[in-house]
Design an enzyme around this catalytic site. Structure first.
Site, PDB file in Angstrom:
ATOM      1  N   HIS A 110       0.816  -1.225   0.000  1.00  0.00           N
ATOM      2  CA  HIS A 110       0.000   0.000   0.000  1.00  0.00           C
ATOM      3  C   HIS A 110       0.849   1.275   0.000  1.00  0.00           C
ATOM      4  CE1 HIS A 110       0.250   0.033   4.517  1.00  0.00           C
ATOM      5  NE2 HIS A 110       0.197   1.322   4.317  1.00  0.00           N
ATOM      6  N   ASP A 166      -0.447  -7.523   1.345  1.00  0.00           N
ATOM      7  CA  ASP A 166       0.120  -6.174   1.490  1.00  0.00           C
ATOM      8  C   ASP A 166       1.639  -6.278   1.650  1.00  0.00           C
ATOM      9  OD1 ASP A 166       0.406  -3.488   1.736  1.00  0.00           O
ATOM     10  OD2 ASP A 166      -0.473  -3.335   3.747  1.00  0.00           O
ATOM     11  N   SER A 175       4.128   2.097   8.271  1.00  0.00           N
ATOM     12  CA  SER A 175       3.813   1.065   7.282  1.00  0.00           C
ATOM     13  C   SER A 175       5.026   0.642   6.486  1.00  0.00           C
ATOM     14  CB  SER A 175       2.785   1.584   6.284  1.00  0.00           C
ATOM     15  OG  SER A 175       1.525   1.467   6.826  1.00  0.00           O
ATOM     16  N   GLY A 176       5.055  -0.631   6.156  1.00  0.00           N
ATOM     17  CA  GLY A 176       6.147  -1.166   5.359  1.00  0.00           C
ATOM     18  C   GLY A 176       7.345  -1.544   6.209  1.00  0.00           C
TER      19      GLY A 176
HETATM   20  N1  ARG Z   1      -1.381   1.937   7.235  1.00  0.00           N
HETATM   21  C1  ARG Z   1      -0.473   2.648   8.073  1.00  0.00           C
HETATM   22  C2  ARG Z   1       0.607   3.327   7.242  1.00  0.00           C
HETATM   23  O1  ARG Z   1       0.430   3.468   6.055  1.00  0.00           O
HETATM   24  C3  ARG Z   1       0.057   1.807   9.170  1.00  0.00           C
HETATM   25  C4  ARG Z   1      -0.987   1.509  10.130  1.00  0.00           C
HETATM   26  C5  ARG Z   1      -0.567   0.683  11.276  1.00  0.00           C
HETATM   27  N2  ARG Z   1      -1.607   0.855  12.211  1.00  0.00           N
HETATM   28  C6  ARG Z   1      -1.642   0.339  13.415  1.00  0.00           C
HETATM   29  N3  ARG Z   1      -2.604   0.655  14.194  1.00  0.00           N
HETATM   30  N4  ARG Z   1      -0.708  -0.486  13.800  1.00  0.00           N
HETATM   31  O2  ARG Z   1       1.578   3.819   7.741  1.00  0.00           O
END
Ligand code: ARG
Length: 310
Positions: free
Chosen positions: A78, A128, A229-230
């Site tokens: 993503h 993902d 993320s990632g």
């Molecule tokens: N989707 C988020 C990002 O793009 C990360 C989310 C992680 N969320 C969590 N509650 N652990 O950075």
């Protein structure tokens, strides 16, 4: 020269020209010591040497990632929602902050982006995971890779693992210093149940798919968050740091009954190994595509110039 000898020579040259299939490094997972990230603490220099920051042109940090090989970064699919054009991205290796003024950092150009083929570009979608191939592999002195788990690795609930990243903290949108947070792995069924609390809401939907892994706390307070993320979720297994998860999603950050959800890396080691093997890195460090083409032309001319027909 006999024609069979010419055939063998040509074959050898072609194999050489294609480059050897690449494998993952055997030395990995060695750290010098062994949030949103919400509730975490500042990491120390050299503690998470595989952690990288993925940059998008004109904006800066958008995601975390991890080095699994001199030429390859593992991250989340993503992270490429806005663009999958390699020339828009770069990878910041080394350093503890997001500043480009730090010494001892490398800003590496991206050669290709491989998003897991069945990823659906939806918030809680399976698959993902993505691989980023660097334009030029890093020198051994520039990095330490993290280890990948075995495909069958059992991930025992309760195991304390660590997540790292520059994502949002309670106070700021991005953290200037890399944050680290210890989180226990959670049982997927328990995690699924938590996501249905209070019971009335969200019923009928399945959240935690087989390729996902939850880690965190029932009471919230500590979690990864936007911008993490990632990035890697790593555990010590047999005294090496093994990456078991990739920061993927969560409902909000650090909320009660909404633990962080990570891509389950063991489910994808075959895909990772295959992708790395099928796309050899530019070993000589010269401008890859141009010099590969030149080499091929040269070899074909050489083969044609050999006396006699095939
Ligand atoms: N989707 C988020 C990002 O793009 C990360 C989310 C992680 N969320 C969590 N509650 N652990 O950075």
């Amino acid at each position: 020269m006999k024609s069979w000898a010419r055939c063998i020579l040509l074959l050898l040259l072609l194999i050489l020209a294609r480059g050897r299939g690449d494998v993952l490094p055997s030395v990995c997972g060695r750290s010098r010591d062994a949030g949103k990230i919400v509730g975490g603490q500042d990491a120390q220099e050299g503690q998470w040497p595989w952690q990288v920051s993925l940059w998008i042109a004109g904006e800066g940090h958008i995601c975390g990632g991890s080095l699994i090989h001199p030429g390859w970064v593992l991250t989340a699919a993503h992270c490429f929602r806005r663009s999958q054009n390699p020339s828009f991205f770069s990878v910041k290796v080394g350093g503890l902050t997001l500043s480009l003024l730090e010494t001892s950092i490398t800003l590496a150009a991206v050669r290709s982006i491989f998003v897991y083929p069945s990823y659906l570009w939806e918030d809680t979608s399976s698959g993902d995971i993505a691989l980023v191939q660097l334009e030029t592999p890093l020198k051994p002195s520039q990095f330490t890779p993290v280890c990948l788990p075995e495909a069958q690795a059992p991930l025992t609930p309760g195991t304390l693992c660590w997540v790292t990243g520059w994502g949002s903290t309670q106070k700021r949108d991005l953290s200037s210093v890399l944050q680290e947070l210890a989180v226990p792995l959670l049982d997927s069924e328990e995690c699924e149940k938590m996501y249905h609390i209070p019971e009335s809401s969200l019923s009928g939907k399945r959240f935690i798919q087989a390729d996902m892994l939850c880690a965190g706390f029932e009471e919230g307070q500590r979690d990864s968050c936007q911008g993490d993320s990632g990035g890697p979720l790593v555990c010590v297994i047999n005294s090496s740091w093994i990456q078991v998860g990739i920061v993927s999603w969560g409902f909000g950050c650090a909320r009660p009954y909404r633990p962080g959800v990570y891509t389950r890396v063991p489910a994808y080691v075959d895909w990772i190994q295959r992708t790395v093997a099928e796309n050899p890195s530019d070993i000589c460090g010269c401008n890859s595509r141009a010099s590969e083409a030149q080499l091929l032309v040269l070899l074909v001319l050489l083969a044609l110039a050999l006396p006699g027909a095939m």
